[in-house]
Design a protein around this motif. Sequence first.
Motif, PDB file in Angstrom:
ATOM      1  N   GLU A 171       9.351  44.423   1.007  1.00 51.50           N
ATOM      2  CA  GLU A 171      10.267  45.419   0.455  1.00 51.50           C
ATOM      3  C   GLU A 171      10.939  46.481   1.708  1.00 51.50           C
ATOM      4  O   GLU A 171      12.132  46.723   1.664  1.00 51.50           O
ATOM      5  CB  GLU A 171       9.489  46.498  -0.515  1.00 51.50           C
ATOM      6  CG  GLU A 171      10.325  47.236  -1.234  1.00 51.50           C
ATOM      7  CD  GLU A 171       9.500  48.171  -2.515  1.00 51.50           C
ATOM      8  OE1 GLU A 171       9.903  48.855  -2.955  1.00 51.50           O
ATOM      9  OE2 GLU A 171       8.181  47.847  -2.307  1.00 51.50           O
ATOM     10  N   HIS A 172       9.957  46.645   2.693  1.00 52.82           N
ATOM     11  CA  HIS A 172      10.523  47.478   3.669  1.00 52.82           C
ATOM     12  C   HIS A 172      11.632  47.054   4.420  1.00 52.82           C
ATOM     13  O   HIS A 172      12.512  47.724   4.937  1.00 52.82           O
ATOM     14  CB  HIS A 172       9.154  48.198   4.548  1.00 52.82           C
ATOM     15  CG  HIS A 172       8.520  49.363   3.784  1.00 52.82           C
ATOM     16  ND1 HIS A 172       7.753  49.078   2.878  1.00 52.82           N
ATOM     17  CD2 HIS A 172       8.450  50.686   4.191  1.00 52.82           C
ATOM     18  CE1 HIS A 172       7.150  50.228   2.498  1.00 52.82           C
ATOM     19  NE2 HIS A 172       7.550  51.225   3.139  1.00 52.82           N
ATOM     20  N   SER A 173      11.247  45.576   4.946  1.00 47.76           N
ATOM     21  CA  SER A 173      12.230  44.912   5.887  1.00 47.76           C
ATOM     22  C   SER A 173      13.707  44.911   4.942  1.00 47.76           C
ATOM     23  O   SER A 173      14.673  45.159   5.700  1.00 47.76           O
ATOM     24  CB  SER A 173      11.649  43.868   5.991  1.00 47.76           C
ATOM     25  OG  SER A 173      10.255  43.899   6.762  1.00 47.76           O
ATOM     26  N   CYS A 174      13.518  44.494   3.751  1.00 54.41           N
ATOM     27  CA  CYS A 174      14.980  44.517   2.940  1.00 54.41           C
ATOM     28  C   CYS A 174      15.398  45.645   2.999  1.00 54.41           C
ATOM     29  O   CYS A 174      16.833  45.525   3.110  1.00 54.41           O
ATOM     30  CB  CYS A 174      14.708  43.555   1.813  1.00 54.41           C
ATOM     31  SG  CYS A 174      14.133  42.055   1.823  1.00 54.41           S
ATOM     32  N   ARG A 175      14.819  46.731   2.601  1.00 54.59           N
ATOM     33  CA  ARG A 175      15.457  48.098   2.468  1.00 54.59           C
ATOM     34  C   ARG A 175      16.069  48.374   3.857  1.00 54.59           C
ATOM     35  O   ARG A 175      17.304  48.830   3.746  1.00 54.59           O
ATOM     36  CB  ARG A 175      14.448  49.004   1.739  1.00 54.59           C
ATOM     37  CG  ARG A 175      14.026  48.673   0.393  1.00 54.59           C
ATOM     38  CD  ARG A 175      15.194  48.749  -0.465  1.00 54.59           C
ATOM     39  NE  ARG A 175      14.883  48.938  -1.925  1.00 54.59           N
ATOM     40  CZ  ARG A 175      15.501  49.034  -2.847  1.00 54.59           C
ATOM     41  NH1 ARG A 175      17.025  48.618  -2.661  1.00 54.59           N
ATOM     42  NH2 ARG A 175      15.112  49.112  -4.252  1.00 54.59           N
ATOM     43  N   ALA A 176      15.401  48.250   4.845  1.00 52.03           N
ATOM     44  CA  ALA A 176      15.895  48.467   6.135  1.00 52.03           C
ATOM     45  C   ALA A 176      17.115  47.770   6.447  1.00 52.03           C
ATOM     46  O   ALA A 176      18.209  48.435   7.026  1.00 52.03           O
ATOM     47  CB  ALA A 176      14.756  48.207   7.413  1.00 52.03           C
TER      48      ALA A 176
ATOM     49  N   TRP B  21      22.015  36.813   5.564  1.00 55.93           N
ATOM     50  CA  TRP B  21      21.374  37.822   5.248  1.00 55.93           C
ATOM     51  C   TRP B  21      21.898  37.914   3.966  1.00 55.93           C
ATOM     52  O   TRP B  21      21.141  38.494   2.973  1.00 55.93           O
ATOM     53  CB  TRP B  21      21.428  39.065   6.065  1.00 55.93           C
ATOM     54  CG  TRP B  21      20.661  40.279   5.479  1.00 55.93           C
ATOM     55  CD1 TRP B  21      21.182  41.021   4.799  1.00 55.93           C
ATOM     56  CD2 TRP B  21      19.226  40.039   5.434  1.00 55.93           C
ATOM     57  NE1 TRP B  21      20.109  41.860   4.427  1.00 55.93           N
ATOM     58  CE2 TRP B  21      18.805  41.468   4.664  1.00 55.93           C
ATOM     59  CE3 TRP B  21      18.301  39.501   6.120  1.00 55.93           C
ATOM     60  CZ2 TRP B  21      17.544  41.874   4.690  1.00 55.93           C
ATOM     61  CZ3 TRP B  21      17.070  39.921   5.933  1.00 55.93           C
ATOM     62  CH2 TRP B  21      16.475  40.970   5.139  1.00 55.93           C
ATOM     63  N   ASP B  22      23.271  37.806   3.548  1.00 50.70           N
ATOM     64  CA  ASP B  22      23.701  38.164   2.361  1.00 50.70           C
ATOM     65  C   ASP B  22      23.086  37.551   1.106  1.00 50.70           C
ATOM     66  O   ASP B  22      22.663  38.003   0.309  1.00 50.70           O
ATOM     67  CB  ASP B  22      25.221  37.704   2.516  1.00 50.70           C
ATOM     68  CG  ASP B  22      25.978  38.554   3.044  1.00 50.70           C
ATOM     69  OD1 ASP B  22      25.834  39.556   3.348  1.00 50.70           O
ATOM     70  OD2 ASP B  22      27.116  38.059   3.657  1.00 50.70           O
ATOM     71  N   GLY B  23      22.750  35.943   1.322  1.00 47.32           N
ATOM     72  CA  GLY B  23      21.847  35.350   0.335  1.00 47.32           C
ATOM     73  C   GLY B  23      20.607  36.037   0.244  1.00 47.32           C
ATOM     74  O   GLY B  23      19.964  36.036  -0.853  1.00 47.32           O
ATOM     75  N   LEU B  24      19.855  36.276   1.230  1.00 46.95           N
ATOM     76  CA  LEU B  24      18.556  36.956   1.214  1.00 46.95           C
ATOM     77  C   LEU B  24      18.608  38.369   0.444  1.00 46.95           C
ATOM     78  O   LEU B  24      17.809  38.610  -0.304  1.00 46.95           O
ATOM     79  CB  LEU B  24      18.114  37.260   2.575  1.00 46.95           C
ATOM     80  CG  LEU B  24      17.819  35.887   3.559  1.00 46.95           C
ATOM     81  CD1 LEU B  24      17.102  36.236   4.816  1.00 46.95           C
ATOM     82  CD2 LEU B  24      16.699  34.846   2.682  1.00 46.95           C
ATOM     83  N   GLU B  25      19.760  39.127   0.762  1.00 47.14           N
ATOM     84  CA  GLU B  25      19.797  40.596   0.054  1.00 47.14           C
ATOM     85  C   GLU B  25      20.042  40.111  -1.353  1.00 47.14           C
ATOM     86  O   GLU B  25      19.460  41.111  -2.402  1.00 47.14           O
ATOM     87  CB  GLU B  25      20.874  41.226   0.570  1.00 47.14           C
ATOM     88  CG  GLU B  25      20.971  42.609   0.201  1.00 47.14           C
ATOM     89  CD  GLU B  25      22.116  43.499   1.015  1.00 47.14           C
ATOM     90  OE1 GLU B  25      22.561  44.590   0.277  1.00 47.14           O
ATOM     91  OE2 GLU B  25      22.062  43.108   2.006  1.00 47.14           O
TER      92      GLU B  25
END
Length: 400
Positions: free
Chosen positions: A168-173, A267-271
Amino acid sequence: MIRGMNGGKPRVLVVLGMHRSGTSLLSAGLEVFGVDFGDNLIPPREDNPRGYWEDARLVALNDEILAACGFASGDVGLDLERMMTPHLLDEFVLRAMGLLEELSVGKCLIGIKDPRMPRLMPVWQTAFDRLELQVDFVVAVRHPLSVAKSLARRDKLSQGKSFLLWYEHSCRAMQWSRKRGAILVDYDRFLSSPGSELARLGRRLSLPMDTVARDRFIAEVLDVGLRHSVHDGDDLVRARAGFDALLDVFRVMAGLAADRFDLSSEWDGLEVEFTRSQPLLAFAGQLDQELWRSSTHFNAERQRFLDTETALREEVRRTVAIMQQCEVARLGLAGELAAVQETHVTLQANLAVQAGELEKVRADRDSAEQQLNALLASRSWRFTHLLRLMSQNLRRLVGS
């Protein structure tokens, strides 16, 4: 711009990253470029002996923002924009703007760091935009297993919860910083090659390095001994609580920290996947909070039971002590009673002897009385009465 002000406003470097990911070490390293983190920092503690590089007022404000959502820094599933009303969000934005202005007074290049910030960026990014600040983001990347082990030592968190928080923290960052030119720094590489990583940061940020400060940082602040574990991607695959999205996010972030810019498109897909996972993360966080409340209640009841048990044990100890004292007293009284009984027996024996002697005296008395009565009743006693009187008078005359 190199360290200068943008229309009289300072340049801001924001350090983002998961707790225990090396954000403090990275912030200390940024000081070699003249980044000023302020003079109101949280003091070092046992879990971070070199210091935190976190302004105490900023941390307090971030804790207030979390609390307004019913969250703490270790809770999973925070979605600030969904959980907070626009009015309350704007109030916090205004307070963040005021703090940023305080931190900026008389400074050209300021640093802001708090691991709570990745999930609170709706407040802070709005504050940056309203103040028209030039902001650069530096994101610390550390292996999820290393983070989980560190959190287990410090906070007793499970591996599964640590992985969810890391995700969660990494994706938000990344969500807030990637499109703003974020620079990712691998924690293990930074420890192994601090000189080259600092040079890389200087190039990417267009900031000159103070080599004396760099050497002092490497000699006095950097401590490889603080790293207790090193892992690779295969370790994460084998981790019991690992999941595919976690592996993918770490793989891409580790690649970007090595300037593998070709991975940026992934990253777009991961987001998108992270966005879809928000309801699940929120549900997991709700369950975790309920478990925490139940655990807190259980621990409180357990402590109450232990306190009661301790009090009862103390009462039993006092009772046993009193009983022991009573037993000592009883034994003493028993000894005295035995002595009294022995004296009683002796007295009874003496009394029996004296009773026998008394009986003999009585018999002798009775015999004497009988003899006296017989004498008095005899004729000779009556006939000699006159002679006895004369004898008594004669003795008086002679005596006179």
